[in-house]
Every structure is written in structure tokens, then in C-alpha cells.
Design a protein around this motif. Structure first.
Motif: not given
Length: 301
Positions: A85-105
């Protein structure tokens, strides 16, 4: 609970992969599977994956939208940029995502292949014991092809809880290790010596079948070895074409080859080699078969 992801953007040659289908080479089918096995495993550990299936990304990355359900995702391999959802996350890593969420690599500083895995399994049919995509044989994945924008990936099942995993240190830089192959003695001693002393350069002619190297040092310029009777080949084989061009065979290699192989990259270094970008140099170093086996045993979970 089922879950589905829609592919909004995807780079070329992005495929579904799992542990592959070894043992079918006699039938003309290479094993496929991840180009970087260690990174594929790390992404699965980060997600608490319930099976071996995941998405292998290429350098351009992927954009996904969660259309239904929720899932835990883990990512690893190379050095990409990832945002939820536009927020940068660490790589490597992980997250919980749900309806409406966008994941961009998106592309990062290093590497050719990244891996995206989830706690749920991809709901795809098994073909010859695997869901791995072989685009050459048109088997597995989504109809045996690379992913496209508009594809919808469905997930089912339950994995473990989201994992706290300390990523291993990056692979050590240095020579890519290999064992001398079946045709090494067909090359003169001086050529073999130059092979381990001279850098080669990775070209942009690379895919899941093989990686072409530039022999800028002219190691094989004077070689006069002609083609041979075709025999079985393996991932990591370093094949020397009739014009002296070295090619490293990768996971989707053809079943047989008619050119001499001077060496075979050992299993624990093949993923590291796959991540070397075009334009970068590579140097090879020989090791014994026993040493290669010890390294593989120590690296296997």
C-alpha cells in the motif's frame, strides 16, 4: 479461507515454481524449479508456507492486488524494493495482506530473481508431480506459461503462523566454485589453467535455460573442439560452443547437449551465479566432488 491475487503488472519470464520435477530427464523434461533455491526457501520460511509453491520474479518485479481473503506473504532473493500500500518494507521480509491491499515489488540494487511465497498454497493442478512452470515443455503453473497482467492467482489451505526469521548473511563474494566435468580433459592443460585464472563477463543473453558468457580474455579463442555425440546434461554445466562461447546451463536446460562441458557449477553456488547481473564479471574456482558434497550437506535444511 480461500484467497485470490490479481496480477496488475509483471515483468517478463515471471513464473510459478516449486521444488520441480526431478527424474524426468530421460523423457526430455528438465526439472525446472527455482533458479535460486536458497532464496526460495527463505521466502517460504518468512511466510510460514504450507507447501513449496511460489512465484519467481525477474528483475522488473510484479504488482499484485488482493481481491479476496487474506494471507501471509514472504519475499527474498536478490535485492528488490517492496511496498505494501505504498509503504516501503524491508527486503527480505514478509507481511500479512488482505482484501484491497496492494503489493508492489520493483527493481533493486542487485540480483535477477526474487521469490514471493505465502502461508497458503497456490491452487493449481499438479503436472507430473509438480506445479513448477516449464515454459519449454509448456507444463505446470498457469497453462505452462509465464504470468501475465490480468491473471488471477487463487490460494487455499492454511500454513503456519508468520515467522520471525533472521535472514542469513549474503552469500560470500568470490569465485564461483565448480567441479571439472566429463569433457575437461579434452581441453589442453593451458586452456584449463586460463579458465580458472581469467574473468568472464555475464551477458544479457540469459534466461531459465542458460546464461551466455563473454570470453573477453580469449580463453577458448584457439580451441578447435568440434561438437560431440549428444549426451545428458545437468544444471550448472559449463558448455563450450563450437565458436568458443561458454554457456552455463540452468534449470530449464535441454535434456542433452552435443558440445563439450569443461566444468559444472556446484549446487550451493548455482543460485549465487544465477543472481549475477549482465555486465558483471565472474571467476571460476575448482573444488573436489567430495568438497562439493560437504558444502551441499551443510547448506541443506
Amino acid at each position: 479461507m480461500s484467497c485470490s491475487l490479481r496480477v496488475d503488472r509483471v515483468g517478463p519470464l515471471c513464473t510459478v515454481q516449486d521444488g520441480g520435477r526431478p527424474g524426468l530427464l530421460a523423457h526430455g523434461i528438465s526439472a525446472s524449479g527455482p533458479m535460486d533455491i536458497a532464496a526460495h526457501r527463505l521466502a517460504g520460511a518468512l511466510a510460514g508456507a504450507c507447501d513449496e509453491t511460489g512465484i519467481e520474479l525477474t528483475r522488473a518485479g510484479i504488482d499484485l492486488l488482493v481481491e479476496a481473503g487474506e494471507l501471509i506473504v514472504g519475499w527474498a532473493g536478490g535485492a528488490f524494493e517492496v511496498r505494501v500500500n505504498g509503504e516501503q518494507r524491508p527486503w527480505p521480509g514478509g507481511a500479512r495482506i488482505a482484501v484491497g491491499d496492494r503489493l508492489s515489488i520493483t527493481p533493486g540494487a542487485a540480483g535477477n530473481y526474487g521469490y514471493l511465497r505465502s502461508d497458503k498454497g497456490l491452487d493449481l493442478p499438479m503436472v507430473l508431480g509438480s506445479r513448477a512452470t516449464s515454459t519449454r515443455a509448456r507444463l505446470g503453473g498457469l497453462k505452462g506459461r509465464a504470468l501475465r497482467a490480468g491473471d488471477v492467482l487463487k490460494f487455499a489451505g492454511e500454513g503456519g503462523p508468520m515467522q520471525t526469521v533472521v535472514p542469513p548473511d549474503p552469500p560470500e563474494a568470490g569465485p564461483v566454485r565448480f567441479v571439472w566435468a566429463i569433457h575437461a580433459e579434452r581441453f589442453a592443460a593451458d586452456v584449463r589453467r586460463k579458465f580458472v585464472e581469467t574473468p568472464f563477463r555475464v551477458t544479457n543473453a540469459m534466461d531459465r535455460m542458460g546464461v551466455r558468457l563473454a570470453d573477453e580474455g580469449g580463453v577458448f579463442a584457439a580451441s578447435s573442439i568440434l561438437s560431440l555425440i549428444s549426451d545428458p546434461i545437468l544444471p550448472g554445466d559449463i558448455q563450450i560452443l563450437g565458436d568458443g562461447t561458454p554457456i552455463v546451463l540452468m534449470r530449464d536446460h535441454q535434456p542433452t547437449g552435443g558440445y563439450p562441458r569443461i566444468g559444472t557449477i556446484i549446487g550451493v553456488d548455482l543460485g549465487r551465479f544465477a543472481q549475477i547481473r549482465s555486465g558483471e564479471a565472474v571467476v571460476f574456482a575448482p573444488v573436489s566432488v567430495d568438497h562439493a558434497h560437504r558444502l551441499l550437506r551443510s547448506a541443506t535444511p
